[in-house]
Design an enzyme around this catalytic site. Structure first.
Site, PDB file in Angstrom:
ATOM      1  N   LYS A   1      -6.707   6.424   0.940  1.00  0.00           N
ATOM      2  CA  LYS A   1      -7.439   6.371   2.221  1.00  0.00           C
ATOM      3  C   LYS A   1      -6.633   6.994   3.353  1.00  0.00           C
ATOM      4  O   LYS A   1      -7.204   7.512   4.303  1.00  0.00           O
ATOM      5  CB  LYS A   1      -7.791   4.918   2.564  1.00  0.00           C
ATOM      6  CG  LYS A   1      -6.530   4.096   2.717  1.00  0.00           C
ATOM      7  CD  LYS A   1      -6.621   2.865   3.528  1.00  0.00           C
ATOM      8  CE  LYS A   1      -5.191   2.555   3.920  1.00  0.00           C
ATOM      9  NZ  LYS A   1      -4.897   1.224   4.333  1.00  0.00           N
TER      10      LYS A   1
ATOM     11  N   LYS B   1       0.843  -1.195   0.000  1.00  0.00           N
ATOM     12  CA  LYS B   1       0.000   0.000   0.000  1.00  0.00           C
ATOM     13  C   LYS B   1       0.881   1.249   0.000  1.00  0.00           C
ATOM     14  O   LYS B   1       1.891   1.291   0.680  1.00  0.00           O
ATOM     15  CB  LYS B   1      -0.914   0.017   1.232  1.00  0.00           C
ATOM     16  CG  LYS B   1      -2.020  -1.030   1.161  1.00  0.00           C
ATOM     17  CD  LYS B   1      -2.880  -1.059   2.417  1.00  0.00           C
ATOM     18  CE  LYS B   1      -3.950  -2.143   2.321  1.00  0.00           C
ATOM     19  NZ  LYS B   1      -4.713  -2.312   3.575  1.00  0.00           N
TER      20      LYS B   1
END
Lengths: 364, 364
Positions: free
Chosen positions: A218, A131
C-alpha cells in the site's frame, strides 16, 4: 508455513509477551493486557512487555512503566493495565511465553530473532504487527517479515495489519484490524479473543501472506497518490490511481504468493488501510512535497518526517528489482513508475502516461 | 433484462443521441462526439444532443450551442465537437437513433421516457449515466433508473458509472468509468469504443445492476463518513466506516440482485467512486455540517448546496423502507443508522455503537 511446527492451543493459559514498547507496542500492550486479564482461563493475565532500556527524565524507562503504568516516552497520557510488566532482558521476557507479539521497527527484527534462538518454548506462536519488507532477497525476490521470523526461529507466524494508527488505537477510537493465520480454527479464535476489544474489531482470515503484503505494498500506491496530489490532479484521477494500485497489489499477491482470497482485499488490511494511507499517510505527504518543491526525495523526507523514513520508495525499489528480475514490468506499470519517479529516472508528469494503457483497461 | 428485446450491433453505423445537456451531459457529449467522428464506420458522426430549450444571455441556448459549439450555461469554456448537434424537440432528437445516452436529472427520467413511447426505432439501446434511485417501489422495494427506462420503453439498458465528476472529465483529467451491460460481447465492445478516450478509461462488466447500485448506495456510505468527520473521529474510524459500508453494499446487491461478481466492486463504479464520494462529495459535506452545527438537515443542505440536493438521505430512506419490509435491519446496521440519524430518530453519536457488533465482525 506448512514446514513450521504448528501452534496448538494449550490446556494451560497462554502466556503472552509483547516484544516492543514504542508507540504501537504500547498501544497494543494496552489491548492485550486488558483482554488477557478479562479471559484469564485462556491467557496468563501477566503480560510481559520487552522494553529496550533507556533513560527518561533521569529514570529508567522500565521502572517508570512498572511504577506508573504508563509509557511516558512513547505513549504519554495513556494508562497501561497493571498486569502488563516491563522486562528489559529480551530472553527473560520471552522464555516462558507461548505467544510472542512482534512490534519492533523492522530493521531490528533479525537481531531480536537471533538473540531469541534456542531460548523459546516448543510450539511458540508469533504474531507480527510489523509493516514493511525485509531487505532485497538474494534470489531477486522480496522477503516478508513473517518469513524472516520463521526462518530464524522456526516457529509458526501470524500477522496483524489494518487501518489502525497507534494514536487512534490508544485513544480508543473505533477501528478495525485483520489477522492472517493459516493454522487451526481454534488458534484463530484465540487470536481474535486476545486482540479484539469493543473499539478494536478483528476479523481473522487464512491467507496471512495477503494480509502482510497489503500492509507493505500500500505504501507504493500511497506514493503514486502523493504524486497525483503534487501534480494538482483532482479526486477522480487520484481515485483511479488508488484503484489501479490496488489491482496491482492483487495481481502481485496472486502471482508471487498464490492462494489469496479476493475477499481479503476487502478487509481492513486491504482497502481500508490503503484509503487512509493514500489520504493521510506520510508516503503520500512526502511524494506530494517531492513533486511540488522539486527537492531531492531525501531532503523532503528529512524536512517532513524529522528522522522517520517513508517506506514507500524503499518498498518500490525492492518490488521493482523483483519485477525486473522476472521480466514482469509491463504488468505493473504503477509500481514501476513509482520507483522510477522516486529514483529520479522518470519525471512525475509521466505517471499518468504510464497508466493510460494499463493491463486493467486492456482486458475488459 | 432477458424479457427486453436485445440490442444488436447493426451493419449500418450506430446513430447516437445524448438525452440531456447539463454539466455531465455536455461533458459526455464532448467524448461521444469525438469518438463517433473517430470511428465513423461504427458510428454516425452526427451526434444529437437533446437540449431543454432555455434563454441564455438573450439567445436560445440551442442556437448558441450549434453556433459556438459550446454550452456556456452548463459547461463554459469547453468546446464541443462540431458534429454534436443540439436538438430541442425530444422526439426529433431520438427517433432515428440506435443508442440513447440518458443523462438527465433522475426526477425527469419517467417524463422523458413517457414522451418517447412509440417514437423509437426497434432494438434501440439505452445507456443510463444517472446515479440514484427512483421513488420507493410499490412493493416495498427500491427501483433502479434502468428498470424505470426498461419498463416504460421496453428497450435494452446499459449503465455507465464511476469516479468521474463532470468538471474533471471535461477538463480531460485522467479518470475511469465502468459500463455494466449483460448483453453480447459485440455490443460491450461497441460501448467501450464509444465512451473510451485517452483520458477516460472504460472497463465493461456484465453485472449491470451491481454497477448501478454502487452508484446509488455509495451516497449512504458517504453520509456515514460525513457523520464520523462531524464527530471528529480520525482516519482509521472513517476507513472502518467506509469499509463496513462497502460490505453492506456488496451484501445488499447479492441479496436483492443476485448474480453480482465480487470483482465488479473493485472497478471504478465500486471502490473508486466510493472513496471520492466519502472524501470529497456533497453527501459527506452535508452530513458533517449537520452533525457539527446541529441544524436541521434541510437547512444545512440549502446553505451548502444552494438548491442542489444530497441524494444520500433520500436513498437511505428508500433502502431503509425496503430493509424494514423484509425484516433485514440487523444485517445492515450502517444503512439503517444513516437513515435514522438523517431523520432525527437517532443521535449521530450512536453511529459507532451500531457498528461495533456488525455482522461483518461476527462471522470471522
Amino acid at each position: 508455513m506448512a514446514s513450521q511446527p504448528a501452534f496448538h492451543v494449550q490446556m494451560s493459559p497462554t502466556k503472552v509477551t509483547v516484544i516492543g514498547s514504542g508507540n504501537w507496542g504500547s498501544a497494543i500492550a494496552r489491548i492485550v493486557g486488558e483482554t488477557a486479564a478479562q479471559y484469564s482461563t485462556d491467557f496468563d493475565p501477566a503480560v510481559n512487555m520487552w522494553v529496550h532500556e533507556e533513560i527518561w527524565d533521569g529514570m529508567k524507562l522500565s521502572h517508570v512503566i512498572n511504577e506508573q503504568h504508563e509509557n511516558p516516552k512513547y505513549l504519554p497520557g495513556k494508562k497501561l493495565p497493571e498486569n502488563v510488566v516491563a522486562v528489559t532482558d529480551l530472553i527473560e521476557a520471552c522464555k516462558d511465553s507461548d505467544l510472542l507479539v512482534f512490534v519492533v521497527p523492522h530493521q531490528f527484527v533479525s537481531g531480536v530473532c537471533e538473540q531469541l534462538q534456542g531460548h523459546l518454548k516448543d510450539g511458540v506462536l508469533a504474531v507480527s504487527l510489523i509493516k514493511g519488507l525485509m531487505a532485497i532477497h538474494k534470489m531477486g525476490g522480496i522477503r516478508l517479515v513473517s518469513e524472516e521470523i520463521q526462518d530464524i526461529l522456526h516457529i509458526d507466524v501470524a500477522v496483524l495489519m489494518g487501518a489502525n494508527l497507534a494514536p487512534e488505537v490508544a485513544n480508543d477510537n473505533f477501528c478495525e484490524a485483520t489477522i492472517g493465520y493459516g493454522g487451526s480454527a481454534e488458534t484463530r479464535a484465540l487470536l481474535k479473543k486476545l486482540f479484539q476489544t469493543e473499539n478494536f474489531r478483528i476479523n481473522v482470515v487464512k491467507d496471512a501472506h495477503t494480509v502482510e503484503l497489503c500492509g507493505a505494498l500500500k505504501n507504493i500506491v500511497a506514493c503514486a497518490a502523493g504524486v497525483t496530489d503534487g501534480l494538482g490532479y483532482g479526486d477522480n484521477t487520484k481515485a483511479a490511481v488508488i484503484r489501479l494500485g490496488l489491482m496491482e497489489i492483487t495481481k502481485f499477491v496472486e502471482h508471487f504468493y498464490p492462494g489469496s482470497n479476493l475477499e481479503t482485499f476487502f478487509e481492513s488490511c486491504g482497502i481500508a488501510d490503503l484509503i487512509t494511507t493514500c489520504y493521510g499517510g506520510r508516503n503520500r505527504k512526502v511524494c506530494e512535497a517531492f513533486v511540488k518543491t522539486g527537492k531531492p526525495l531525501k531532503v523532503v523526507e528529512e524536512e517532513l518526517l524529522k528522522g522517520q523514513s517513508a517506506q514507500g520508495p524503499l518498498c518500490a525499489e525492492e518490488v521493482y528489482g523483483m519485477l525486473k528480475h522476472f521480466e514482469m514490468e509491463a504488468k505493473f506499470p504503477l509500481f514501476c513508475a513509482v520507483h522510477k519517479i522516486c529514483s529520479g529516472e522518470m519525471k512525475p508528469t509521466d505517471l499518468i502516461g504510464c497508466l493510460r494503457h494499463h493491463p486493467e483497461h486492456r482486458s475488459k
